[in-house]
Design a protein around this motif. Structure first.
Motif, short mmCIF file in Angstrom:
data_model
loop_
_atom_site.label_atom_id
_atom_site.label_comp_id
_atom_site.label_asym_id
_atom_site.label_seq_id
_atom_site.Cartn_x
_atom_site.Cartn_y
_atom_site.Cartn_z
N ALA A 57 0.96 -1.20 0.05
CA ALA A 57 0.08 0.17 -0.04
C ALA A 57 0.89 1.20 0.17
N THR A 58 0.30 2.31 0.05
CA THR A 58 1.11 3.89 -0.15
C THR A 58 0.55 4.37 1.11
N VAL A 59 1.37 5.31 1.46
CA VAL A 59 0.99 6.38 2.61
C VAL A 59 -0.45 6.88 2.43
N ASN A 60 -0.63 7.19 1.35
CA ASN A 60 -2.13 7.72 1.19
C ASN A 60 -3.22 6.81 1.16
N GLN A 61 -2.83 5.64 1.22
CA GLN A 61 -3.87 4.49 1.52
C GLN A 61 -4.23 4.17 2.94
N LEU A 62 -3.46 4.96 3.85
CA LEU A 62 -3.51 4.71 5.23
C LEU A 62 -4.63 5.25 5.54
N THR A 64 -6.90 8.18 7.67
CA THR A 64 -6.47 9.36 7.96
C THR A 64 -6.09 9.64 9.27
N GLN A 65 -6.37 9.16 10.42
CA GLN A 65 -5.61 9.18 11.74
C GLN A 65 -4.28 8.70 11.50
N ALA A 66 -4.07 7.62 10.99
CA ALA A 66 -2.49 7.03 10.71
C ALA A 66 -1.78 8.20 10.16
N GLN A 67 -2.22 8.74 8.95
CA GLN A 67 -1.57 9.63 8.21
C GLN A 67 -1.38 10.96 8.92
N VAL A 77 11.09 11.86 8.78
CA VAL A 77 11.50 10.42 8.54
C VAL A 77 10.61 9.76 7.31
N MET A 78 11.38 9.21 6.43
CA MET A 78 10.83 8.57 5.29
C MET A 78 10.05 7.49 5.43
N VAL A 79 8.87 7.27 4.95
CA VAL A 79 8.27 5.93 5.07
C VAL A 79 8.79 4.97 4.07
N THR A 80 9.62 3.94 4.32
CA THR A 80 9.95 3.07 3.50
C THR A 80 9.30 1.78 2.81
N ASN A 81 8.06 1.49 3.92
CA ASN A 81 7.26 0.38 3.57
C ASN A 81 5.93 0.47 4.17
N VAL A 82 4.89 0.18 3.35
CA VAL A 82 3.49 0.29 4.01
C VAL A 82 2.93 -1.02 3.45
N ASN A 83 2.38 -2.14 4.31
CA ASN A 83 1.75 -3.25 3.98
C ASN A 83 0.28 -3.29 4.68
N HIS A 84 -0.74 -3.70 3.69
CA HIS A 84 -2.00 -3.82 4.30
C HIS A 84 -2.32 -5.15 4.38
N ASN A 85 -2.51 -5.62 5.67
CA ASN A 85 -3.23 -6.94 5.93
C ASN A 85 -4.70 -6.95 5.89
N VAL A 93 3.65 -0.29 8.75
CA VAL A 93 4.45 0.72 8.21
C VAL A 93 5.98 0.51 8.81
N THR A 94 6.81 0.77 7.87
CA THR A 94 8.21 0.73 8.30
C THR A 94 8.91 2.00 7.87
N LEU A 95 9.48 2.84 8.78
CA LEU A 95 10.29 4.10 8.55
C LEU A 95 11.50 3.97 8.38
N GLY A 96 12.11 4.86 7.96
CA GLY A 96 13.56 4.97 7.48
C GLY A 96 14.43 4.76 8.36
N ASN A 97 14.14 5.29 9.73
CA ASN A 97 14.84 4.99 10.94
C ASN A 97 14.92 3.58 11.62
N GLY A 98 14.12 2.79 11.01
CA GLY A 98 13.79 1.49 11.68
C GLY A 98 12.69 1.10 12.46
N VAL A 99 11.99 2.19 12.90
CA VAL A 99 10.79 2.14 13.68
C VAL A 99 9.61 1.53 12.84
N LYS A 100 8.83 0.44 13.48
CA LYS A 100 7.82 -0.38 12.76
C LYS A 100 6.58 0.09 13.62
N ILE A 101 5.69 0.27 12.83
CA ILE A 101 4.27 0.81 13.38
C ILE A 101 3.19 0.08 12.88
#
Length: 182
Positions: A57-62, A64-67, A77-85, A93-101
């Motif tokens: 997925a993309t950030v725009n598909q998250l 609104t509260q998550a965005q 911080v850059m968003v490097t990966n978005v995955n929708h289960n 969501v994985t960020l460029g600094n390694g944080v996973k949300i």
């Protein structure tokens, strides 16, 4: 036997939405349904990848509260990966600094984890925890030790600490301190 197999395949394909094409045999002038094999493989009918449970997925598909959370807390911080289960309707969501949300369908943070040995940004802690829990950690001098927060839906919050004893603290959904978990 061949007829039973084709009937079985047609049944599975029909129930999964696989498309058919009618092909007419010119020698017998009979019409035979043909399965779109590429779609059948995508649908997992022949040992392919199976049912899709997760998609990119993309950030725009998250939600609104998550965005909003990402913009307010991690705007630099850059968003490097978005995955929708799609089964659980959650977003990883994985960020460029390694944080996973992990966000739920409404966009609320369900789980946030900093990579070892880092701790979470204080604004992320404040935005994720109820005020009482945040104040408790602040008064105990533990804000720089928070490496992760897990929301056990409907049960409470588990705060993971890096170099502190105890390594975890539990809070109820209102932010009241419950127990030290070691």
């Amino acid at each position: 036997m061949k007829t039973k197999f084709l009937t079985f395949i047609m049944f599975i394909a029909l129930t999964s939405g696989v498309t058919f094409a009618q092909i007419t045999d010119s020698t017998t002038n009979t019409s035979t349904p043909q399965i779109d094999m590429s779609q059948a493989y995508r649908e997992g009918l022949f040992g392919g990848p199976g049912i899709v449970t997760s998609e990119s997925a993309t950030v725009n598909q998250l939600p609104t509260q998550a965005q909003d959370f990402l913009q307010e807390v991690y705007s630099r911080v850059m968003v490097t990966n978005v995955n929708h289960n799609v089964v659980a309707d959650t977003y990883d969501v994985t960020l460029g600094n390694g944080v996973k949300i992990k966000f739920d369908a409404a966009g609320k943070v369900q789980d946030i984890q900093a990579p070892y040995p880092d701790s979470l940004y204080i604004p992320a802690i404040e935005a994720t925890l109820p005020t009482k829990a945040f104040k408790h950690l602040e008064q105990a001098g533990l804000l720089y030790e928070v490496t992760g927060i897990k929301n056990a839906t409907g049960k409470g919050l588990r705060v993971q600490l890096l170099n502190a004893t105890p390594p975890e603290m539990l809070f109820d959904l209102d932010g009241l301190f419950i127990i030290v978990d070691d």
